[in-house]
Design an enzyme around this catalytic site. Sequence first.
Site, PDB file in Angstrom:
ATOM      1  N   LYS A  27      24.948  21.344  52.622  1.00 34.57           N
ATOM      2  CA  LYS A  27      25.166  19.953  53.032  1.00 34.57           C
ATOM      3  C   LYS A  27      24.684  18.990  51.957  1.00 34.57           C
ATOM      4  O   LYS A  27      25.401  18.064  51.562  1.00 34.57           O
ATOM      5  CB  LYS A  27      24.450  19.689  54.361  1.00 34.57           C
ATOM      6  CG  LYS A  27      24.773  18.338  54.990  1.00 34.57           C
ATOM      7  CD  LYS A  27      24.145  18.231  56.378  1.00 34.57           C
ATOM      8  CE  LYS A  27      24.751  19.257  57.306  1.00 34.57           C
ATOM      9  NZ  LYS A  27      24.179  19.186  58.667  1.00 34.57           N
ATOM     10  N   ARG A  96      18.549  15.999  58.917  1.00 32.06           N
ATOM     11  CA  ARG A  96      19.493  17.075  59.238  1.00 32.06           C
ATOM     12  C   ARG A  96      19.221  18.297  58.365  1.00 32.06           C
ATOM     13  O   ARG A  96      18.899  18.186  57.188  1.00 32.06           O
ATOM     14  CB  ARG A  96      20.937  16.609  59.014  1.00 32.06           C
ATOM     15  CG  ARG A  96      21.322  15.389  59.846  1.00 32.06           C
ATOM     16  CD  ARG A  96      22.604  14.767  59.325  1.00 32.06           C
ATOM     17  NE  ARG A  96      23.750  15.611  59.573  1.00 32.06           N
ATOM     18  CZ  ARG A  96      24.653  15.400  60.542  1.00 32.06           C
ATOM     19  NH1 ARG A  96      24.519  14.342  61.331  1.00 32.06           N
ATOM     20  NH2 ARG A  96      25.655  16.205  60.709  1.00 32.06           N
ATOM     21  N   GLY A 105      25.333  24.405  63.998  1.00 34.09           N
ATOM     22  CA  GLY A 105      24.598  24.248  65.242  1.00 34.09           C
ATOM     23  C   GLY A 105      23.395  25.137  65.403  1.00 34.09           C
ATOM     24  O   GLY A 105      22.717  25.091  66.427  1.00 34.09           O
ATOM     25  N   MET A 107      20.600  25.245  63.482  1.00 36.30           N
ATOM     26  CA  MET A 107      19.312  24.616  63.153  1.00 36.30           C
ATOM     27  C   MET A 107      19.329  23.168  63.633  1.00 36.30           C
ATOM     28  O   MET A 107      20.318  22.691  64.176  1.00 36.30           O
ATOM     29  CB  MET A 107      19.039  24.735  61.655  1.00 36.30           C
ATOM     30  CG  MET A 107      18.759  26.169  61.225  1.00 36.30           C
ATOM     31  SD  MET A 107      18.392  26.303  59.482  1.00 36.30           S
ATOM     32  CE  MET A 107      19.942  25.820  58.748  1.00 36.30           C
ATOM     33  N   ARG A 340      32.413  20.407  53.560  1.00 34.66           N
ATOM     34  CA  ARG A 340      32.123  21.790  53.163  1.00 34.66           C
ATOM     35  C   ARG A 340      33.425  22.560  53.175  1.00 34.66           C
ATOM     36  O   ARG A 340      34.408  22.126  53.801  1.00 34.66           O
ATOM     37  CB  ARG A 340      31.121  22.436  54.132  1.00 34.66           C
ATOM     38  CG  ARG A 340      31.609  22.494  55.566  1.00 34.66           C
ATOM     39  CD  ARG A 340      30.513  22.894  56.526  1.00 34.66           C
ATOM     40  NE  ARG A 340      30.937  22.751  57.916  1.00 34.66           N
ATOM     41  CZ  ARG A 340      30.115  22.677  58.951  1.00 34.66           C
ATOM     42  NH1 ARG A 340      28.813  22.726  58.755  1.00 34.66           N
ATOM     43  NH2 ARG A 340      30.575  22.548  60.179  1.00 34.66           N
ATOM     44  N   HIS A 456      31.379  23.120  69.161  1.00 36.63           N
ATOM     45  CA  HIS A 456      30.502  24.230  68.801  1.00 36.63           C
ATOM     46  C   HIS A 456      31.178  25.570  69.068  1.00 36.63           C
ATOM     47  O   HIS A 456      31.161  26.476  68.222  1.00 36.63           O
ATOM     48  CB  HIS A 456      29.198  24.130  69.599  1.00 36.63           C
ATOM     49  CG  HIS A 456      28.289  25.310  69.424  1.00 36.63           C
ATOM     50  ND1 HIS A 456      28.320  26.396  70.272  1.00 36.63           N
ATOM     51  CD2 HIS A 456      27.356  25.589  68.489  1.00 36.63           C
ATOM     52  CE1 HIS A 456      27.426  27.283  69.873  1.00 36.63           C
ATOM     53  NE2 HIS A 456      26.821  26.818  68.797  1.00 36.63           N
ATOM     54  N   ARG A 580      39.106  67.811  58.137  1.00 35.39           N
ATOM     55  CA  ARG A 580      38.025  68.551  58.793  1.00 35.39           C
ATOM     56  C   ARG A 580      38.616  69.751  59.528  1.00 35.39           C
ATOM     57  O   ARG A 580      39.220  69.580  60.598  1.00 35.39           O
ATOM     58  CB  ARG A 580      37.285  67.623  59.760  1.00 35.39           C
ATOM     59  CG  ARG A 580      36.497  66.529  59.067  1.00 35.39           C
ATOM     60  CD  ARG A 580      36.210  65.344  59.950  1.00 35.39           C
ATOM     61  NE  ARG A 580      37.440  64.575  60.182  1.00 35.39           N
ATOM     62  CZ  ARG A 580      37.471  63.252  60.417  1.00 35.39           C
ATOM     63  NH1 ARG A 580      36.348  62.572  60.418  1.00 35.39           N
ATOM     64  NH2 ARG A 580      38.612  62.644  60.629  1.00 35.39           N
ATOM     65  N   GLU A 767      25.780  65.689  50.415  1.00 35.58           N
ATOM     66  CA  GLU A 767      25.312  65.084  51.668  1.00 35.58           C
ATOM     67  C   GLU A 767      23.849  65.411  51.965  1.00 35.58           C
ATOM     68  O   GLU A 767      23.352  65.084  53.039  1.00 35.58           O
ATOM     69  CB  GLU A 767      26.207  65.522  52.835  1.00 35.58           C
ATOM     70  CG  GLU A 767      26.470  67.010  52.878  1.00 35.58           C
ATOM     71  CD  GLU A 767      27.581  67.383  53.839  1.00 35.58           C
ATOM     72  OE1 GLU A 767      27.785  66.660  54.837  1.00 35.58           O
ATOM     73  OE2 GLU A 767      28.252  68.402  53.595  1.00 35.58           O
ATOM     74  N   SER A 786      32.425  64.945  46.651  1.00 37.68           N
ATOM     75  CA  SER A 786      32.757  63.941  47.658  1.00 37.68           C
ATOM     76  C   SER A 786      31.470  63.637  48.414  1.00 37.68           C
ATOM     77  O   SER A 786      30.865  64.547  48.988  1.00 37.68           O
ATOM     78  CB  SER A 786      33.834  64.440  48.618  1.00 37.68           C
ATOM     79  OG  SER A 786      34.116  63.447  49.596  1.00 37.68           O
ATOM     80  N   THR A 789      28.482  60.437  53.157  1.00 39.67           N
ATOM     81  CA  THR A 789      27.404  59.461  53.343  1.00 39.67           C
ATOM     82  C   THR A 789      26.887  59.395  54.780  1.00 39.67           C
ATOM     83  O   THR A 789      25.806  58.852  55.011  1.00 39.67           O
ATOM     84  CB  THR A 789      27.854  58.063  52.882  1.00 39.67           C
ATOM     85  OG1 THR A 789      29.093  57.732  53.510  1.00 39.67           O
ATOM     86  CG2 THR A 789      28.030  58.041  51.370  1.00 39.67           C
ATOM     87  N   CYS A 854      33.712  60.244  51.537  1.00 40.85           N
ATOM     88  CA  CYS A 854      34.546  60.462  52.726  1.00 40.85           C
ATOM     89  C   CYS A 854      33.792  60.174  54.020  1.00 40.85           C
ATOM     90  O   CYS A 854      34.251  60.526  55.092  1.00 40.85           O
ATOM     91  CB  CYS A 854      35.095  61.884  52.746  1.00 40.85           C
ATOM     92  SG  CYS A 854      33.837  63.175  52.739  1.00 40.85           S
ATOM     93  N   TYR A 874      37.542  57.296  44.125  1.00 44.47           N
ATOM     94  CA  TYR A 874      38.286  56.964  45.340  1.00 44.47           C
ATOM     95  C   TYR A 874      37.338  56.857  46.528  1.00 44.47           C
ATOM     96  O   TYR A 874      36.200  57.345  46.490  1.00 44.47           O
ATOM     97  CB  TYR A 874      39.376  58.011  45.627  1.00 44.47           C
ATOM     98  CG  TYR A 874      38.856  59.365  46.055  1.00 44.47           C
ATOM     99  CD1 TYR A 874      38.561  59.643  47.392  1.00 44.47           C
ATOM    100  CD2 TYR A 874      38.659  60.391  45.123  1.00 44.47           C
ATOM    101  CE1 TYR A 874      38.082  60.879  47.784  1.00 44.47           C
ATOM    102  CE2 TYR A 874      38.177  61.637  45.505  1.00 44.47           C
ATOM    103  CZ  TYR A 874      37.890  61.869  46.845  1.00 44.47           C
ATOM    104  OH  TYR A 874      37.409  63.096  47.235  1.00 44.47           O
TER     105      TYR A 874
END
Length: 902
Positions: A27, A96, A105, A107, A340, A456, A580, A767, A786, A789, A854, A874
Amino acid sequence: MSENKDQKFVYDFTEGNRDLKDLLGGKGANLAEMTNLGLPVPPGFTITTEACKVYLESGEAPAALRDEVTAHLEALEATMGKKLGQADDPLLVSVRSGAKFSMPGMMDTVLNIGLSDVSVQGLAAQSGDERFAWDSYRRLIQMFGKTVLGVDGELFEEALEAAKETKQVTSDTDLDAGDLKALVAQFKDIVAKEAGREFPQDAREQMDLAVHAVFDSWNGDRAKLYRRQERIPGDLGTAVNICSMVFGNLGPDSGTGVAFTRDPASGHQGVYGDYLQNAQGEDVVAGIRNTVPLAELESIDKKSYDQLMQIMNTLETHYKDLCDIEFTIERGQLWMLQTRVGKRTAGAAFRIATQLVDQGLIDEAEALQRVTGHQLAQLMFPRFDDNAATELLGRGIAASPGAAVGKAVFDSYTAVKWSRSGEKVILIRRETNPDDLDGMIASEGILTSRGGKTSHAAVVARGMGKTCVCGAEELDVDTKRRRMTVGGRVIEEGDVVSIDGSTGKVYLGEVPVVPSPVVEYFEGRMHAGADDADELVQAVHRIMAYADRVRRLRVRANADNAEDALRARRFGAQGIGLCRTEHMFLGERREMVERLILADTDSEREEALSALLPLQKKDFVELFEAMDGLPVTVRLLDPPLHEFLPDITELSVRVALAEARKDPNENDLRLLQAVHKLHEQNPMLGLRGVRLGLVIPGLFAMQVRAIAEAAAERKNAKGDPRAEIMIPLVGTVQELEIVREEADAIITEIEAATGTDLRLTIGTMIELPRAALTADQIAEAAQFFSFGTNDLTQTVWGFSRDDVEASFFTAYLEKGIFGVSPFETIDKDGVGSLVKHAVKLGRETRPDLKLGVCGEHGGDPESVHFFHEAGLDYVSCSPFRIPVARLEAGRAAADSSGSDSR
């Protein structure tokens, strides 16, 4: 943070610019930018985010802040020719908040600072409008009491409603000066009783307390919740803007409004916004009075309207984007209070980005940065079926698109409670306020009977991608009785309603949905070049085409059968990154797996494997045909064997009942023995993955043979199979070497028997932390990595995903330990560090090592950027996430090549 003696904590609007958002907040930076552009901005100054950080860390404002504020306040008083709170003609200011990222809205704001029992008389005399003066004073006490002194805002609202009821009027504008004077007295009594102190009469005390309240609001519950939802860092702090007041509540020639340079819901150009005569700014965004469309300002005040249109064009050209503008008209004088880059719906984001390219304001690279994978995912959600039989309840303003169905609830507490119980809910309110944020997050959609596109509810819903319909005036919402009434029909809490955020229509009951046109486009059922193609589809097509041209990361699919593979290919998959094989052992084949597990002799085991071999081969033939010419990574059996056996409790009961009938089942007895034998305290860290292949003779050999025979059959049929065999859960290179030696022998045998050169590659999943830490050794035996994760996150954190997400993740998110679940977005510091380490070590050993991911993170927008930076080749994800991954891979490439991004 420690305080620097030479640090500057206050900047005049004339000193800053839009590039100082970190210091001045969004702002303050934009008020400075508009001042630099010569636009009509009321004079003022900004207290920096650095001052806020010192305050939040130490509990006290910086020592130098008071003197700096005094100096800037005196300069402001000199400019305005009046002093803060003086008796005869007082200078009034607003205080403000303004963080770096827009938090609408969330704060605190206080208007009309400087009014007191004395100065209100001077304001009345100076303005010639006693009603205006007392209206401004009651607003100050109400805002100050709630935001600074912590008084329950409902107490002020109830007193205001009682005053209107006494006078038998419906609007606060119908209260005269005498009514408002009496209301001020009531408000002051409320403050004294609830806050334990009198409302402060000293103007500087008001301002200083308001500044501290804005600082404190950065760590308020709703602000922290909003930051978690929008993934805004918690250590940024907020700036505070102190601006000379201009008044929209001086009569019919005054007013306040919010304008957009384009429609934030659709992206279309035109005159969009809301205006409210004889009102202050908070009245518009709070939705407490229904506004008129901005276009009506032309007939109300043509001079101001024409000036506003010119300023809007200036700002959009300057910012090269949709601008969200707040303005006030004081007796025919237009003032700009804020601008903004505006929040927008997902559809509007894509349309606006391509429109700006066509207008020459931005290039394609910048257009790509103006949209996100999260927005694209929103566009792929279903929409209501236009041909379905419906019962229309009413219509409001289409504030944020989407098709939302759920049970009606009338307060945020119930919305959260029901949602946690698995119910889908629609939050229905007269108007929302910042305290409703948790209920809005929990709901499928939001419906209000008041407010417009700038209320709002609308602004927050658009930012979250929630469906929202506002200002449905024909709906009489009774929150106390938990019902709404329309046309004599009563909708009770728990009744199902459907809201269409694209049309503003509200329906009774559940309306069926149909696929979105964007999904139809990705599946090839709608062509972007067709004359009747949806404008949105064309915008998506253009941006996706550019993303595909510039991205380095390829995008594959997680798919286990030909049907999913074909769908993924239609969605733009460039191969399969994870098939799989355990999913091929379910259903009717489970019995064959049971036979394998129960085998006591080599011949029994070989018989079971021989029965599975042709079925596995058939699966792979279909898969290689569906993905012909593209790589297909097949993961050998990974999960613990107990997953293929009956539940131990259910089986135990079955055996016990049979024994009680003296009719025991021999097979069930053997199964129960096997279940007990295979039982593990933590099966996800037990006999699974590569360990299965090492302890169950012939299991992996059967799978490798099925893959190789299927590839040979496809190749002899003039196909182009590109199979990759992936060994799961490897922790040491010796495991991989043993399995690979067996696999290589089988592949060589089949190549010789079929006269084919299969060129099968063998790699592994990374893994386990040990695999990542010894990736240089493992790369000696692996042709590709691969990253799994999901499991890597579990093993790095010590989390059992199935347990922790339900037990304590909510608390961790609420306490800010997580900004987002590490299973949703990759933990860059922990898991990510291991990924980068494994990439470095692996490629040092084998420079041509192919690297992919993957896990679930392969389709997460933020994680895709990380994988681009880490140097992977990839990502692989579920078919419906492929377009998202393609888009984000393009954005990551454009970002890393130096394109500007907001």
